[in-house]
Design a protein around this motif. Structure first.
Motif, PDB file in Angstrom:
ATOM      1  N   GLN A 115      -0.154   8.776  -0.098  1.00  0.00           N
ATOM      2  CA  GLN A 115       0.204  10.068  -0.692  1.00  0.00           C
ATOM      3  C   GLN A 115      -0.460  11.170   0.106  1.00  0.00           C
ATOM      4  O   GLN A 115      -1.684  11.339   0.050  1.00  0.00           O
ATOM      5  CB  GLN A 115      -0.242  10.120  -2.142  1.00  0.00           C
ATOM      6  CG  GLN A 115       0.106  11.409  -2.860  1.00  0.00           C
ATOM      7  CD  GLN A 115       1.578  11.543  -3.117  1.00  0.00           C
ATOM      8  OE1 GLN A 115       2.258  10.585  -3.479  1.00  0.00           O
ATOM      9  NE2 GLN A 115       2.113  12.739  -2.893  1.00  0.00           N
TER      10      GLN A 115
ATOM     11  N   ASN B 149     -10.510   5.602   0.106  1.00  0.00           N
ATOM     12  CA  ASN B 149      -9.280   5.170   0.793  1.00  0.00           C
ATOM     13  C   ASN B 149      -8.457   6.376   1.236  1.00  0.00           C
ATOM     14  O   ASN B 149      -7.232   6.412   1.056  1.00  0.00           O
ATOM     15  CB  ASN B 149      -8.436   4.276  -0.118  1.00  0.00           C
ATOM     16  CG  ASN B 149      -9.037   2.898  -0.309  1.00  0.00           C
ATOM     17  OD1 ASN B 149      -9.769   2.411   0.537  1.00  0.00           O
ATOM     18  ND2 ASN B 149      -8.740   2.277  -1.442  1.00  0.00           N
ATOM     19  N   THR B 150      -9.119   7.345   1.803  1.00  0.00           N
ATOM     20  CA  THR B 150      -8.471   8.602   2.153  1.00  0.00           C
ATOM     21  C   THR B 150      -8.752   8.970   3.608  1.00  0.00           C
ATOM     22  O   THR B 150      -9.881   8.805   4.085  1.00  0.00           O
ATOM     23  CB  THR B 150      -8.935   9.736   1.230  1.00  0.00           C
ATOM     24  OG1 THR B 150      -8.577   9.410  -0.126  1.00  0.00           O
ATOM     25  CG2 THR B 150      -8.291  11.060   1.604  1.00  0.00           C
TER      26      THR B 150
ATOM     27  N   VAL C 184       0.850  -1.186   0.000  1.00  0.00           N
ATOM     28  CA  VAL C 184       0.000   0.000   0.000  1.00  0.00           C
ATOM     29  C   VAL C 184       0.890   1.242   0.000  1.00  0.00           C
ATOM     30  O   VAL C 184       1.830   1.342   0.788  1.00  0.00           O
ATOM     31  CB  VAL C 184      -0.928   0.018   1.229  1.00  0.00           C
ATOM     32  CG1 VAL C 184      -1.692   1.328   1.293  1.00  0.00           C
ATOM     33  CG2 VAL C 184      -1.891  -1.163   1.193  1.00  0.00           C
ATOM     34  N   GLN C 185       0.564   2.166  -0.870  1.00  0.00           N
ATOM     35  CA  GLN C 185       1.283   3.437  -0.904  1.00  0.00           C
ATOM     36  C   GLN C 185       0.374   4.549  -0.394  1.00  0.00           C
ATOM     37  O   GLN C 185      -0.825   4.541  -0.642  1.00  0.00           O
ATOM     38  CB  GLN C 185       1.749   3.752  -2.326  1.00  0.00           C
ATOM     39  CG  GLN C 185       2.788   2.759  -2.841  1.00  0.00           C
ATOM     40  CD  GLN C 185       3.293   3.115  -4.223  1.00  0.00           C
ATOM     41  OE1 GLN C 185       2.572   3.704  -5.024  1.00  0.00           O
ATOM     42  NE2 GLN C 185       4.539   2.766  -4.512  1.00  0.00           N
TER      43      GLN C 185
ATOM     44  N   SER D 130      -3.377   3.596  -1.586  1.00  0.00           N
ATOM     45  CA  SER D 130      -3.577   2.866  -2.845  1.00  0.00           C
ATOM     46  C   SER D 130      -4.364   1.579  -2.639  1.00  0.00           C
ATOM     47  O   SER D 130      -4.766   0.942  -3.618  1.00  0.00           O
ATOM     48  CB  SER D 130      -2.223   2.540  -3.483  1.00  0.00           C
ATOM     49  OG  SER D 130      -1.464   1.712  -2.620  1.00  0.00           O
ATOM     50  N   GLY D 131      -4.597   1.201  -1.381  1.00  0.00           N
ATOM     51  CA  GLY D 131      -5.346  -0.010  -1.088  1.00  0.00           C
ATOM     52  C   GLY D 131      -6.026   0.082   0.254  1.00  0.00           C
ATOM     53  O   GLY D 131      -5.994   1.123   0.917  1.00  0.00           O
TER      54      GLY D 131
END
Length: 123
Positions: free
Chosen positions: A4, A73-74, A1-2, A24-25
């Motif tokens: 940002q 996913n935030t 998982v990335q 990202s996941g």
């Protein structure tokens, strides 16, 4: 998982900023930490997978609010009544399993880290 992170910037004392961190996941707990120059990284806030449980450092209670949108996913960090001592690089973090316990969270509990976003507060 990335992860940002975004949303940092320059704000006057008493002002507000909202940080965002997109994963990202799927993640379980998501949190925010910060590191000021010459200081160790410190816990700011944490939220569990469904948003039902939040934790805050004493220094930000009542001023910062952590929330998440799992459809995106935030995770967000709404920062109000900012003080010069809030200035730091803010890092988002996440886990791949649910973690329990009380604040302050240890950074060792988190599995994924974002790149950091700078928050500057002018007096």
């Amino acid at each position: 998982v990335q992860l940002q992170a975004s949303g940092g910037g320059l704000v006057q004392a008493g002002g507000s900023l909202r940080l965002s961190c997109a994963a990202s996941g799927r993640t379980f707990n998501m949190g925010w930490f910060r590191q000021a120059p010459g200081k160790e990284r410190e816990f700011v806030a944490d939220i569990n997978w469904n948003g039902a449980s939040t934790l805050y450092a004493d220094s930000v209670k009542g001023r910062f609010t952590i929330s998440r949108d799992n459809a995106k996913n935030t995770v967000y960090l709404q920062m109000n009544s900012l003080k010069p001592e809030d200035a730091a690089v803010y890092y988002c973090a996440a886990t791949f399993r649910e973690i329990l316990g009380t604040a302050p969270r240890s950074e060792r509990l988190y599995d994924y880290w974002g790149q950091g976003t700078q928050v500057t507060v002018s007096s």
